[in-house]
Design a protein around this motif. Structure first.
Motif, PDB file in Angstrom:
ATOM      1  N   GLU A  45      45.955  48.554  29.552  1.00  0.00           N
ATOM      2  CA  GLU A  45      46.054  48.007  30.559  1.00  0.00           C
ATOM      3  C   GLU A  45      45.147  46.443  30.777  1.00  0.00           C
ATOM      4  OE1 GLU A  45      42.627  50.872  31.952  1.00  0.00           O
ATOM      5  OE2 GLU A  45      41.044  49.739  31.129  1.00  0.00           O
ATOM      6  N   ILE A  46      45.653  46.175  31.899  1.00  0.00           N
ATOM      7  CA  ILE A  46      45.174  44.345  33.018  1.00  0.00           C
ATOM      8  C   ILE A  46      44.568  44.878  34.112  1.00  0.00           C
ATOM      9  CG2 ILE A  46      46.277  41.959  32.847  1.00  0.00           C
ATOM     10  CD1 ILE A  46      48.180  43.208  31.680  1.00  0.00           C
ATOM     11  N   VAL A  47      43.095  44.110  34.033  1.00  0.00           N
ATOM     12  CA  VAL A  47      42.135  44.144  35.194  1.00  0.00           C
ATOM     13  C   VAL A  47      42.549  43.240  35.549  1.00  0.00           C
ATOM     14  CG1 VAL A  47      39.613  44.926  35.982  1.00  0.00           C
ATOM     15  CG2 VAL A  47      41.176  46.072  34.499  1.00  0.00           C
ATOM     16  N   LEU A  48      42.584  42.688  36.938  1.00  0.00           N
ATOM     17  CA  LEU A  48      42.761  41.581  37.621  1.00  0.00           C
ATOM     18  C   LEU A  48      41.756  41.651  38.896  1.00  0.00           C
ATOM     19  CD1 LEU A  48      46.170  41.278  38.557  1.00  0.00           C
ATOM     20  CD2 LEU A  48      45.508  40.388  36.806  1.00  0.00           C
ATOM     21  N   THR A  49      41.152  40.234  38.636  1.00  0.00           N
ATOM     22  CA  THR A  49      39.694  40.205  40.211  1.00  0.00           C
ATOM     23  C   THR A  49      40.607  39.334  41.078  1.00  0.00           C
ATOM     24  OG1 THR A  49      38.640  41.066  38.412  1.00  0.00           O
ATOM     25  CG2 THR A  49      37.429  39.829  40.977  1.00  0.00           C
ATOM     26  N   ASN A  50      40.986  39.155  42.244  1.00  0.00           N
ATOM     27  CA  ASN A  50      41.381  38.492  42.814  1.00  0.00           C
ATOM     28  C   ASN A  50      40.021  37.619  44.325  1.00  0.00           C
ATOM     29  OD1 ASN A  50      43.179  37.081  44.512  1.00  0.00           O
ATOM     30  ND2 ASN A  50      43.626  38.054  46.282  1.00  0.00           N
ATOM     31  N   MET A  51      39.977  36.308  44.305  1.00  0.00           N
ATOM     32  CA  MET A  51      39.393  35.158  44.946  1.00  0.00           C
ATOM     33  C   MET A  51      39.344  35.903  46.238  1.00  0.00           C
ATOM     34  SD  MET A  51      41.016  32.024  44.038  1.00  0.00           S
ATOM     35  CE  MET A  51      40.026  31.012  45.437  1.00  0.00           C
ATOM     36  N   GLN A  52      38.670  36.539  46.814  1.00  0.00           N
ATOM     37  CA  GLN A  52      37.812  36.254  48.353  1.00  0.00           C
ATOM     38  C   GLN A  52      38.045  35.436  49.166  1.00  0.00           C
ATOM     39  OE1 GLN A  52      33.449  36.939  47.717  1.00  0.00           O
ATOM     40  NE2 GLN A  52      33.485  40.050  47.839  1.00  0.00           N
ATOM     41  N   LEU A  53      38.051  34.048  48.547  1.00  0.00           N
ATOM     42  CA  LEU A  53      38.439  32.995  49.599  1.00  0.00           C
ATOM     43  C   LEU A  53      39.892  32.763  50.008  1.00  0.00           C
ATOM     44  CD1 LEU A  53      35.783  30.541  48.520  1.00  0.00           C
ATOM     45  CD2 LEU A  53      35.523  32.003  50.459  1.00  0.00           C
ATOM     46  N   LEU A  54      40.623  33.074  49.098  1.00  0.00           N
ATOM     47  CA  LEU A  54      41.908  32.730  49.231  1.00  0.00           C
ATOM     48  C   LEU A  54      43.063  33.572  48.428  1.00  0.00           C
ATOM     49  CD1 LEU A  54      42.439  29.434  47.995  1.00  0.00           C
ATOM     50  CD2 LEU A  54      42.373  30.141  49.826  1.00  0.00           C
ATOM     51  N   PRO A  55      42.410  35.041  49.466  1.00  0.00           N
ATOM     52  CA  PRO A  55      43.342  36.614  48.949  1.00  0.00           C
ATOM     53  C   PRO A  55      44.826  35.950  48.525  1.00  0.00           C
ATOM     54  CG  PRO A  55      42.546  36.862  51.251  1.00  0.00           C
ATOM     55  CD  PRO A  55      41.711  35.857  50.321  1.00  0.00           C
ATOM     56  N   LYS A  56      45.745  35.210  49.481  1.00  0.00           N
ATOM     57  CA  LYS A  56      47.139  35.552  48.901  1.00  0.00           C
ATOM     58  C   LYS A  56      47.528  35.021  47.639  1.00  0.00           C
ATOM     59  CE  LYS A  56      47.103  35.252  54.502  1.00  0.00           C
ATOM     60  NZ  LYS A  56      48.301  34.396  55.612  1.00  0.00           N
ATOM     61  N   ARG A  57      46.931  33.519  47.066  1.00  0.00           N
ATOM     62  CA  ARG A  57      47.849  33.326  46.067  1.00  0.00           C
ATOM     63  C   ARG A  57      47.923  33.983  44.817  1.00  0.00           C
ATOM     64  NH1 ARG A  57      43.503  27.396  44.701  1.00  0.00           N
ATOM     65  NH2 ARG A  57      44.542  26.892  46.628  1.00  0.00           N
ATOM     66  N   LEU A  58      47.814  35.742  44.824  1.00  0.00           N
ATOM     67  CA  LEU A  58      48.080  37.061  44.016  1.00  0.00           C
ATOM     68  C   LEU A  58      49.372  37.242  43.919  1.00  0.00           C
ATOM     69  CD1 LEU A  58      46.341  37.261  41.534  1.00  0.00           C
ATOM     70  CD2 LEU A  58      45.603  39.229  42.860  1.00  0.00           C
ATOM     71  N   ASP A  59      49.241  37.159  45.792  1.00  0.00           N
ATOM     72  CA  ASP A  59      51.436  37.821  46.189  1.00  0.00           C
ATOM     73  C   ASP A  59      52.264  37.659  45.393  1.00  0.00           C
ATOM     74  OD1 ASP A  59      49.126  39.109  48.361  1.00  0.00           O
ATOM     75  OD2 ASP A  59      50.174  37.421  50.169  1.00  0.00           O
ATOM     76  N   GLY A  60      53.010  38.338  44.736  1.00  0.00           N
ATOM     77  CA  GLY A  60      54.057  38.052  44.045  1.00  0.00           C
ATOM     78  C   GLY A  60      53.662  37.416  42.495  1.00  0.00           C
ATOM     79  N   VAL A  61      52.675  37.517  42.285  1.00  0.00           N
ATOM     80  CA  VAL A  61      52.899  37.351  41.132  1.00  0.00           C
ATOM     81  C   VAL A  61      52.970  38.180  40.248  1.00  0.00           C
ATOM     82  CG1 VAL A  61      51.083  36.756  39.015  1.00  0.00           C
ATOM     83  CG2 VAL A  61      49.940  36.002  41.523  1.00  0.00           C
TER      84      VAL A  61
ATOM     85  N   ALA B 162      29.934  34.072  36.202  1.00  0.00           N
ATOM     86  CA  ALA B 162      30.806  33.866  38.405  1.00  0.00           C
ATOM     87  C   ALA B 162      31.536  35.064  37.884  1.00  0.00           C
ATOM     88  CB  ALA B 162      30.505  33.171  37.843  1.00  0.00           C
ATOM     89  N   GLU B 163      31.588  35.824  39.579  1.00  0.00           N
ATOM     90  CA  GLU B 163      33.274  35.793  39.706  1.00  0.00           C
ATOM     91  C   GLU B 163      34.371  35.066  40.127  1.00  0.00           C
ATOM     92  OE1 GLU B 163      32.055  37.667  43.204  1.00  0.00           O
ATOM     93  OE2 GLU B 163      31.002  39.806  42.804  1.00  0.00           O
ATOM     94  N   LEU B 164      35.417  35.412  40.460  1.00  0.00           N
ATOM     95  CA  LEU B 164      36.029  33.606  40.598  1.00  0.00           C
ATOM     96  C   LEU B 164      36.043  33.031  41.467  1.00  0.00           C
ATOM     97  CD1 LEU B 164      38.937  31.972  39.698  1.00  0.00           C
ATOM     98  CD2 LEU B 164      39.766  33.635  40.984  1.00  0.00           C
ATOM     99  N   SER B 165      35.533  33.987  43.211  1.00  0.00           N
ATOM    100  CA  SER B 165      34.732  32.567  43.653  1.00  0.00           C
ATOM    101  C   SER B 165      33.613  31.880  43.778  1.00  0.00           C
ATOM    102  CB  SER B 165      34.900  33.671  45.129  1.00  0.00           C
ATOM    103  OG  SER B 165      33.420  34.640  45.191  1.00  0.00           O
TER     104      SER B 165
END
Length: 532
Positions: free
Chosen positions: A439-455, A395-398
């Motif tokens: 390489e590193i592939v990141l999948t962000n959340m659709q519901l809370l996308p701001k949580r990846l800011d500044g990582v 499943a996707e993260l969301s």
């Protein structure tokens, strides 16, 4: 003696536009040019009147109509837009039963072009058979359709023989199909492809095959799922929660699942949204269900508000759940306020009712029948004062987050190295050896996308300060950069506005003091992004 050539003709009923009972989708949607606008019965060629589809710009755009069964199509009537008419040039129309390559590999009926001075044209398909009708272009461009009308006749079912057993009506169909087409066929004309769960059922099927009066192949297709039992007749909507786009007066969303089917609004038994663009009502079930059918009761006044209501089922809350897969489009039935919609085992936790027009939406009762989808296989461990489960489900993260909150408590968060080694999936974020990472592939959340800011991403072999003291991700040498590819967010695209790209070898001020990116320069090593 003059011979008479046998001919066939479509019956009068075939002049009914069967596209109105279908469902539409397209490769991508631009602005408000939704796919269903081409089958809404409105042939207005004016884009501003919300009557035309519009794909986004891209290679090989397509629009697809799924008919309510397999039809023998006689002709298709297409209405073009009254501006940018050349967008209809070299559009291919295909008819068939396969969804390979989004249905664009099925046999072609014709290729159409814009006809100067004529926005509507008719294409003869001469009885081609299929459940899918595709419009697609091979060029990188947009595709716009203002109305598509389809005329033809339903292909009659092949010879069959039935038997009553296993608490089901079982039918053996004399038709040669692939497994996927057999599955779709059974869901269109019956209930589902038969699944056998024991020796007794197998014996009954053997007797059915032995009594067949038509030729059979050496093998029969079977389904892969459990069948619905009598318990599935329980109205699972009563255990759900309801919400809607807005509420007018006392028409609260929960009134559609209160068990009161009175169609009289004064009895406080019906929902009512405000007058708005694209109103919706959503039911959240207590888990993921395989939905067999939905029963809908309309109000006994202003009944036209139920016309062109889309019923969707799925697990996503993107666009308030209105992007989930469609079960059906319903209309008011003049002789009955209650109607039943077959959803043929579609799976989801959310059921949406929504309209594309600016209007009210009213529902007096919604009943849902189906079975709970069992959770996937999992293993569990007790540690960190918590019980953990590792589920065998992709499943996707969301979706994983929503799944864990539905069936457990929450998606696991790891706080320190001790928990990292104690969790159910030991080795998460810890490679089984020393690796040269490409390489590193990141999948962000659709519901809370701001949580990846500044990582920050760091790679190394130290666990000091929980591994955060390792080197920052850098290029493995000094590079001459020719191009940089960025992928922006769909939900908040403006966050990339004003971003400056710098490239260099200094970490002063976290690398932001390096020269601004210029593909002609001989700089690089550390790629940084910061906002002005």
């Amino acid at each position: 003696m003059r011979s008479i050539r046998p001919t066939c003709s479509f019956i009068a009923a075939s002049r009914i536009n069967i596209a109105l009972n279908g469902t539409a989708t397209q490769s991508k949607t631009l602005a408000s040019g939704e796919a269903e606008f081409a089958i809404d019965g409105n042939s207005d060629p004016e884009w501003s009147h919300l009557s035309c589809t519009h794909t986004g710009g891209g290679a090989k755009p397509w629009w697809r109509l799924q008919l309510p069964g397999v039809y023998r199509v006689s002709e298709i009537e297409v209405t073009n837009r009254n501006a940018h008419e050349q967008g209809l040039n070299d559009v291919k129309i295909a008819i068939g039963n396969s969804l390979v390559n989004n249905g664009n590999n099925i046999p072609r009926c014709g290729i159409i072009y814009h006809i100067p001075g004529k926005l509507t044209q008719t294409v003869q398909c001469r009885g081609m058979e299929g459940r899918f009708i595709n419009f697609f272009k091979c060029q990188k461009t947009h595709l716009t359709l203002c109305e598509v009308k389809v005329y033809g006749e339903l292909v009659p079912p092949p010879p069959s023989i039935g038997i009553l057993g296993m608490e089901r009506n079982v039918t053996l169909v004399g038709k040669r199909l692939s497994w996927s087409d057999a599955l779709l066929y059974c869901r269109e004309f019956h209930w589902d492809l038969l699944s056998i769960s024991g020796p007794e059922e197998q014996q009954m099927i053997d007797e059915l095959v032995a009594n067949a009066s038509f030729p059979l192949t050496s093998h029969l297709w079977l389904g892969l799922r459990r069948y619905l039992t009598a318990a599935s007749r329980i109205n699972v909507a009563l255990s759900g929660t309801a919400t809607q786009s807005s509420t007018l007066g006392n028409g609260e969303a929960k009134r559609a699942i209160d068990g009161n089917s009175s169609p009289d609004y004064s009895h406080l038994s019906c929902t009512h949204t405000g007058a708005e663009g694209k109103p919706w009502w959503r039911l959240q079930l207590p888990g993921v269900y395989r939905v067999s059918e939905i029963e809908v009761t309309n109000r006994n006044a202003a009944r036209q508000r139920l016309n062109d209501v889309n019923i969707l089922i799925g697990n996503s809350l993107v666009n308030n759940g209105n992007n989930n897969s469609r079960c059906a489009i319903i209309h008011d039935l003049p002789d009955s306020v209650t109607q039943t919609v077959q959803c043929r085992g579609m799976e989801g936790r959310f059921i949406n009712f929504f309209k594309c027009q600016a209007t009210y939406m009213t529902l007096c009762e919604v009943k849902v029948y189906g079975e709970l989808v069992p959770p996937p296989p999992s293993i569990s461990i007790l540690g960190m004062d918590r019980e953990h489960h590792s589920g065998g489900k992709e499943a996707e993260l969301s979706d994983a987050l929503l799944y864990c909150r539905e069936f457990h408590w929450d998606l696991l968060s790891i706080r320190d190295p001790e928990e990292q080694g104690d969790g159910p999936s030991e080795g998460v974020n810890k490679l089984p050896g020393v690796y040269r990472v490409s390489e590193i592939v990141l999948t962000n959340m659709q519901l809370l996308p701001k949580r990846l800011d500044g990582v920050k991403i760091v790679i190394g072999n130290s666990l000091e300060n929980n591994g955060t003291r390792n080197p920052r991700l850098e290029l493995p040498g000094v590079y001459r950069v020719s191009e940089i590819v960025l992928t922006n967010m769909q939900l908040l695209p403006k966050r990339l506005d004003g971003v400056k790209i710098v490239i260099g070898n200094s970490l002063e001020n976290n690398g932001t003091r390096n020269p601004r990116y210029d593909p002609r320069s001989e700089q690089s090593a550390l790629l940084q992004f910061h906002k002005i």
